[in-house]
Scaffold this active site. Structure first.
Site, PDB file in Angstrom:
ATOM      1  N   ARG A   1       0.906  -1.099   0.116  1.00 44.69           N
ATOM      2  CA  ARG A   1      -0.054  -0.107  -0.032  1.00 44.69           C
ATOM      3  C   ARG A   1       0.930   1.198  -0.104  1.00 44.69           C
ATOM      4  O   ARG A   1       0.311   2.440  -0.390  1.00 44.69           O
ATOM      5  CB  ARG A   1      -0.850  -0.280   1.188  1.00 44.69           C
ATOM      6  CG  ARG A   1      -2.225  -1.222   0.911  1.00 44.69           C
ATOM      7  CD  ARG A   1      -3.245  -1.305   1.848  1.00 44.69           C
ATOM      8  NE  ARG A   1      -2.741  -0.841   3.387  1.00 44.69           N
ATOM      9  CZ  ARG A   1      -3.961  -0.776   4.170  1.00 44.69           C
ATOM     10  NH1 ARG A   1      -5.275  -0.879   3.734  1.00 44.69           N
ATOM     11  NH2 ARG A   1      -3.643  -0.575   5.316  1.00 44.69           N
TER      12      ARG A   1
ATOM     13  N   GLU B   1       3.547  -6.222  14.060  1.00 44.73           N
ATOM     14  CA  GLU B   1       2.548  -6.528  15.423  1.00 44.73           C
ATOM     15  C   GLU B   1       2.557  -7.941  15.721  1.00 44.73           C
ATOM     16  O   GLU B   1       2.327  -8.387  16.825  1.00 44.73           O
ATOM     17  CB  GLU B   1       1.149  -5.960  14.975  1.00 44.73           C
ATOM     18  CG  GLU B   1       1.351  -4.525  14.763  1.00 44.73           C
ATOM     19  CD  GLU B   1       1.401  -4.232  13.250  1.00 44.73           C
ATOM     20  OE1 GLU B   1       0.478  -3.314  12.744  1.00 44.73           O
ATOM     21  OE2 GLU B   1       2.102  -4.796  12.543  1.00 44.73           O
TER      22      GLU B   1
END
Length: 179
Positions: free
Chosen positions: A63, A100
């Protein structure tokens, strides 16, 4: 440059439990399918760093490509894709980083940047700061100077600015901050 009153948040859709339970995915595609939204994002991100001598924008897969390339175009500079391993055909610099929920790696072509380049790191979202720091380290491996970081979304509650600032005191700019 775009109108500062543009409502970016209304064009970002929360998708709960994607890609895994407990994660709220921030879908930015409505920003990009709206010509006014796309122009506002690109103009705001590029406009913030205009006149600072940026010669290349580095955007992380995938992205970061969507926003990085048009920001580079608006700044009148080149774009360097930071890709996942095995996607670039020539000699590369590599940098691993923590996510994460695991680790990953980015690569850039060894000849994509030089010591004469002043680099802006661009991505759609900054969460933990790991991807941004990895992209900055790739730029440094090339001898380039990192000038700043620019994102559409910042997940403030994860403290990405603190993580980036450990190694990079440069400016971090984001359009939407999620507390």
């Amino acid at each position: 440059m775009s109108d500062k009153s543009f409502d970016f948040e209304s064009r970002i859709i929360d998708i709960p439990d994607y890609p895994e339970p407990g994660v709220v995915f921030k879908d930015i595609t409505p920003l990009f399918d709206d010509p006014e939204g796309l122009a506002a994002v690109v103009d705001a991100m590029a406009g913030h760093f205009a006149g600072r001598g940026i010669t290349k924008v580095v955007g992380a897969e995938a992205r970061g490509f969507l926003v990085g390339a048009p920001v580079a175009y608006r700044l009148g500079c080149g774009f360097v894709p930071a890709r996942k391993p095995g996607k670039l055909p020539r000699a590369v610099y590599s940098q691993t980083y923590d996510l994460e929920y695991g680790t990953d790696e980015l690569q850039i072509h060894r000849d994509a940047l030089t010591s004469d380049d002043r680099v802006l790191i661009v991505d759609d979202l900054v969460a933990t700061g790991g991807t941004a720091v990895a992209a900055a380290r790739l730029a440094e491996q090339s001898g380039a100077q990192v000038e700043g970081f620019s994102f559409i979304l910042e997940l403030e509650f994860l403290g990405p600015r603190d993580i980036i600032a450990r190694d990079y005191p440069q400016e971090v700019f984001s359009l939407v901050k999620v507390s």
